[in-house]
Design a protein around this motif. Sequence first.
Motif, PDB file in Angstrom:
ATOM      1  N   VAL A 233      33.892  18.399  13.367  1.00 18.86           N
ATOM      2  CA  VAL A 233      32.636  18.684  13.170  1.00 18.86           C
ATOM      3  C   VAL A 233      32.424  19.535  11.885  1.00 18.86           C
ATOM      4  N   GLU A 234      31.485  19.247  11.060  1.00 19.02           N
ATOM      5  CA  GLU A 234      31.104  20.227  10.120  1.00 19.02           C
ATOM      6  C   GLU A 234      29.711  19.821   9.603  1.00 19.02           C
ATOM      7  N   ILE A 235      28.607  20.857   9.988  1.00 16.67           N
ATOM      8  CA  ILE A 235      27.291  20.688   9.862  1.00 16.67           C
ATOM      9  C   ILE A 235      27.160  21.008   8.177  1.00 16.67           C
ATOM     10  N   VAL A 236      26.537  20.171   7.572  1.00 20.30           N
ATOM     11  CA  VAL A 236      26.139  20.127   6.241  1.00 20.30           C
ATOM     12  C   VAL A 236      24.504  20.515   6.332  1.00 20.30           C
ATOM     13  N   ILE A 237      23.999  21.459   5.562  1.00 21.64           N
ATOM     14  CA  ILE A 237      22.745  21.718   5.501  1.00 21.64           C
ATOM     15  C   ILE A 237      22.267  21.830   4.086  1.00 21.64           C
ATOM     16  N   HIS A 238      21.176  20.762   3.880  1.00 25.82           N
ATOM     17  CA  HIS A 238      20.586  20.920   2.519  1.00 25.82           C
ATOM     18  C   HIS A 238      19.185  21.638   2.673  1.00 25.82           C
ATOM     19  N   TRP A 239      19.077  22.638   1.898  1.00 24.79           N
ATOM     20  CA  TRP A 239      17.917  23.334   1.820  1.00 24.79           C
ATOM     21  C   TRP A 239      16.864  22.788   0.846  1.00 24.79           C
TER      22      TRP A 239
ATOM     23  N   ALA B 120      21.499  29.908  15.951  1.00 22.57           N
ATOM     24  CA  ALA B 120      22.246  29.696  15.079  1.00 22.57           C
ATOM     25  C   ALA B 120      22.998  31.228  14.780  1.00 22.57           C
ATOM     26  N   VAL B 121      24.257  30.984  14.516  1.00 21.19           N
ATOM     27  CA  VAL B 121      25.395  32.271  14.398  1.00 21.19           C
ATOM     28  C   VAL B 121      25.078  32.525  13.001  1.00 21.19           C
ATOM     29  N   ILE B 122      24.604  33.840  12.749  1.00 21.97           N
ATOM     30  CA  ILE B 122      24.182  34.333  11.421  1.00 21.97           C
ATOM     31  C   ILE B 122      24.619  35.895  11.090  1.00 21.97           C
TER      32      ILE B 122
ATOM     33  N   THR C  45      27.249  28.242   3.481  1.00 22.19           N
ATOM     34  CA  THR C  45      25.990  27.866   4.011  1.00 22.19           C
ATOM     35  C   THR C  45      24.940  29.222   3.993  1.00 22.19           C
ATOM     36  N   ILE C  46      23.995  29.524   3.186  1.00 22.81           N
ATOM     37  CA  ILE C  46      23.034  30.766   2.913  1.00 22.81           C
ATOM     38  C   ILE C  46      21.894  30.411   2.856  1.00 22.81           C
ATOM     39  N   ALA C  47      20.971  30.855   3.812  1.00 30.28           N
ATOM     40  CA  ALA C  47      19.414  30.674   3.742  1.00 30.28           C
ATOM     41  C   ALA C  47      18.977  31.915   3.139  1.00 30.28           C
ATOM     42  N   GLU C  48      17.625  31.772   2.623  1.00 27.07           N
ATOM     43  CA  GLU C  48      16.930  32.677   2.130  1.00 27.07           C
ATOM     44  C   GLU C  48      16.413  33.807   3.182  1.00 27.07           C
ATOM     45  N   ASN C  49      16.170  33.346   4.478  1.00 25.17           N
ATOM     46  CA  ASN C  49      15.853  34.039   5.367  1.00 25.17           C
ATOM     47  C   ASN C  49      15.909  33.255   7.069  1.00 25.17           C
ATOM     48  N   GLU C  50      15.379  34.223   7.846  1.00 26.63           N
ATOM     49  CA  GLU C  50      15.747  33.571   9.339  1.00 26.63           C
ATOM     50  C   GLU C  50      14.630  32.395   9.460  1.00 26.63           C
ATOM     51  N   ASN C  51      13.801  32.506   8.809  1.00 34.06           N
ATOM     52  CA  ASN C  51      12.510  31.393   9.123  1.00 34.06           C
ATOM     53  C   ASN C  51      12.757  30.294   8.368  1.00 34.06           C
ATOM     54  N   ALA C  52      13.748  30.171   7.223  1.00 33.44           N
ATOM     55  CA  ALA C  52      14.174  29.107   6.744  1.00 33.44           C
ATOM     56  C   ALA C  52      15.050  28.208   7.799  1.00 33.44           C
TER      57      ALA C  52
ATOM     58  N   ILE D 260      15.108  28.788  11.054  1.00 34.22           N
ATOM     59  CA  ILE D 260      14.298  28.264  12.256  1.00 34.22           C
ATOM     60  C   ILE D 260      13.667  26.983  12.078  1.00 34.22           C
ATOM     61  N   ASP D 261      12.887  26.984  10.832  1.00 31.59           N
ATOM     62  CA  ASP D 261      12.044  25.685  10.277  1.00 31.59           C
ATOM     63  C   ASP D 261      12.905  24.475  10.042  1.00 31.59           C
ATOM     64  N   LYS D 262      14.008  24.834   9.108  1.00 34.79           N
ATOM     65  CA  LYS D 262      14.520  23.711   8.358  1.00 34.79           C
ATOM     66  C   LYS D 262      15.911  23.326   8.992  1.00 34.79           C
ATOM     67  N   VAL D 263      16.537  24.023   9.925  1.00 35.61           N
ATOM     68  CA  VAL D 263      17.795  23.800  10.465  1.00 35.61           C
ATOM     69  C   VAL D 263      17.589  23.373  12.111  1.00 35.61           C
ATOM     70  N   LEU D 264      17.086  24.489  12.870  1.00 33.01           N
ATOM     71  CA  LEU D 264      17.108  24.823  14.271  1.00 33.01           C
ATOM     72  C   LEU D 264      15.966  23.427  14.918  1.00 33.01           C
ATOM     73  N   LYS D 265      14.988  23.457  14.231  1.00 32.96           N
ATOM     74  CA  LYS D 265      13.770  22.603  14.691  1.00 32.96           C
ATOM     75  C   LYS D 265      13.828  21.339  14.183  1.00 32.96           C
ATOM     76  N   ASP D 266      14.224  21.095  13.027  1.00 32.21           N
ATOM     77  CA  ASP D 266      14.293  19.880  12.361  1.00 32.21           C
ATOM     78  C   ASP D 266      15.300  18.994  12.778  1.00 32.21           C
TER      79      ASP D 266
END
Length: 253
Positions: A247-253, A43-45, A83-90, A92-98
């Motif tokens: 391409v537009e990646i949409v992420i739902h937390w 992820a580029v963050i 698109t903003i996550a609370e932290n790096e773990n979110a 990794i777990d909810k975007v890159l892994k899933d």
Amino acid sequence: MNNQEGRYLYGILADGERKELGPIGIGDRNDTVYTLPYQDIAAVISCSPVVKYPVTRDNALAHAKVLDRAVEEGTVLPVKFCTIAENENAIIDKVLKDRYQEFVDLLKEMSDKMEFGIRALWRDKDAVYEEIVEEHKDIKALKQKLLKEKDKQKRYAGAVKVGELVEKALAEKKQREGTEILEALKPLSLKWKENSLYGDMNILNTAFLTFRERESAFDEKVHSLGEKYGEKTNLKYTSSLVPFNFVEIVIHW
């Protein structure tokens, strides 16, 4: 999410190494943009407050600038603006892994591709209207008839009718000339996306996805179209290694 410090997500990169891309993060804080790897993607963050960034020109450019820098490292999938996550773990777990396999497949599909944007605009509005009148005998005859009409109500009704006929002819002419340019570029493209047109003078606003190796051929075709239509039509031409329109990646937390 509260107004805490989170991680702004720009895109997904086909590179599994952790890298720093420079102090170019969104928000005018000079936050360092970096990659957060998972297996062979990342992820580029950058750090960012967890806020709703308004869609301003400066913010959109800042988002795009990061992706333009990231694509120097490999194929990039753009993530939806703000698109903003609370932290790096979110991430990794909810975007890159899933969604790992989805991203790997899409990165492979977009590898060695680039997009071109073509906007075509008529240069002279009056000249276009004159051309329409000359091309349509019914409009020309009605306009000439109105010059001799003395009844005000009939002149008004006739003027409304002329306006309706011209509007219809303008839409047909726009469609016809825009399609001519579109059809000339389709053979060099893998996909194309017709974007919204604003104003009477815009006849084409289309993005094309093609192989990078076809860039020269695409350039040559656009140049030849410019020579063909350039007297009355202005062709605006952009290119990008980031497939923003496809391409537009949409992420739902």
